[in-house]
Design an enzyme around this catalytic site. Structure first.
Site: not given
Length: 297
Positions: A119, A123, A133, A135-137, A167, A197, A280
């Protein structure tokens, strides 16, 4: 668990660790090569790395990883590149979420899980250089395995050519796996990285997938690898193009306000943040995505 799956999990975890190493080296090279423009005379930034651990209720080994953070560099104001491999049993809330999303009513009977991934959130010092940003998982339970991840660009000052490059590079890496992948994953990113929001996207999009499993582990892992491989060629040229541009106080103010939007999304909506805290994992590692400074109007 089969020997084949054990080998596949080990292969995935090793690859995420190697991708982490490649990105850390590339980002430190950007710090070293920044020799003109704002902050060129400052000290080159370096990553500080520490081991992280997942807390288990009974004190047994539950895995962990590496948290690598660079702060106050020439180019990067704060960037984190984390990698982890964790395992254990899912709590009731996580079981319910998993069952709802993946259609696994048997999770309560055997809630074991294993997860590994990388991850990254960057900034930047210069408001003309976009935040980013990636990530791969891979996620495993006795009920199945899935891949996920992607990358998205978050400029506070938008340049159409930068968005186009980001892109196009991702599309080039996805197209060998099938021409349907890029438009589908782009649409997925547009939907996922939306701030309800505020009624707007948090950036200019990218690619994203979650709960991805075709039943062909090798093919799905290859796709996940190319999502990771696309990151540096998509992002590094943008840094090199914009890092020497002068900026104003108004530009910096725009950047700080945009970071507030980023922080809102990650704290309220991001699944990875919620999963890391609920299972956790080291809270500092989970929350490394937050910017060092932000502002709200």
């Amino acid at each position: 668990m089969s020997e084949e799956m054990l080998a596949e999990k080990a292969e995935a975890a090793a690859w995420f660790r190697q991708l982490r190493n490649d990105i850390v080296a590339a980002f430190e090279a950007l710090e070293d090569s920044h020799d003109r423009g704002p902050l060129a005379e400052a000290a080159a930034g370096r990553f500080e790395t520490k081991e992280t651990a997942r807390a288990s209720e009974d004190g047994s080994d539950a895995g962990g990883g590496l948290m690598s953070v660079m702060r106050g560099g020439r180019v990067f104001e704060k960037v984190g590149v984390n990698v982890s491999t964790v395992f254990g049993t899912l709590g009731e809330r996580a079981q319910a979420a998993m069952a709802a999303r993946k259609g696994l009513p048997g999770m309560a009977d055997d809630p074991r899980f294993w997860a590994s991934g990388i991850s990254l959130v960057a900034h930047m010092q210069n408001p003309h250089v976009p935040a980013v940003h990636m990530n791969t998982r891979m996620f495993w339970t006795p009920h199945g395995w899935w891949f996920g991840g992607g990358s998205d660009l978050n400029p506070c000052i938008e340049y159409d050519e930068d968005t186009g490059h980001f892109h196009a590079t991702q599309k080039d890496h996805l197209d060998p796996h099938g021409l349907a992948h890029y438009p589908r994953l782009k649409e997925w990113a547009d939907s996922y990285f939306f701030v309800p929001h505020r009624g707007r996207a948090r950036g200019v999009g990218g690619i994203f997938m979650d709960d991805y499993c075709t039943g062909d582990w090798a093919a799905d892992f290859a796709l996940t690898q190319d999502i990771g491989r696309a990151f540096l060629p998509a992002f590094v040229p943008l840094v090199e193009k914009r890092r020497a541009l002068a900026w104003t106080e108004a530009d910096k103010d725009t950047q700080l306000i945009h970071r507030g939007l980023y922080a809102e999304y990650n704290l309220v909506y991001d699944r990875g943040t919620k999963f890391g805290l609920e299972t956790g994992h080291d809270a500092n590692a989970v929350l490394m995505s937050l910017p060092p400074l932000a502002k709200w109007e």
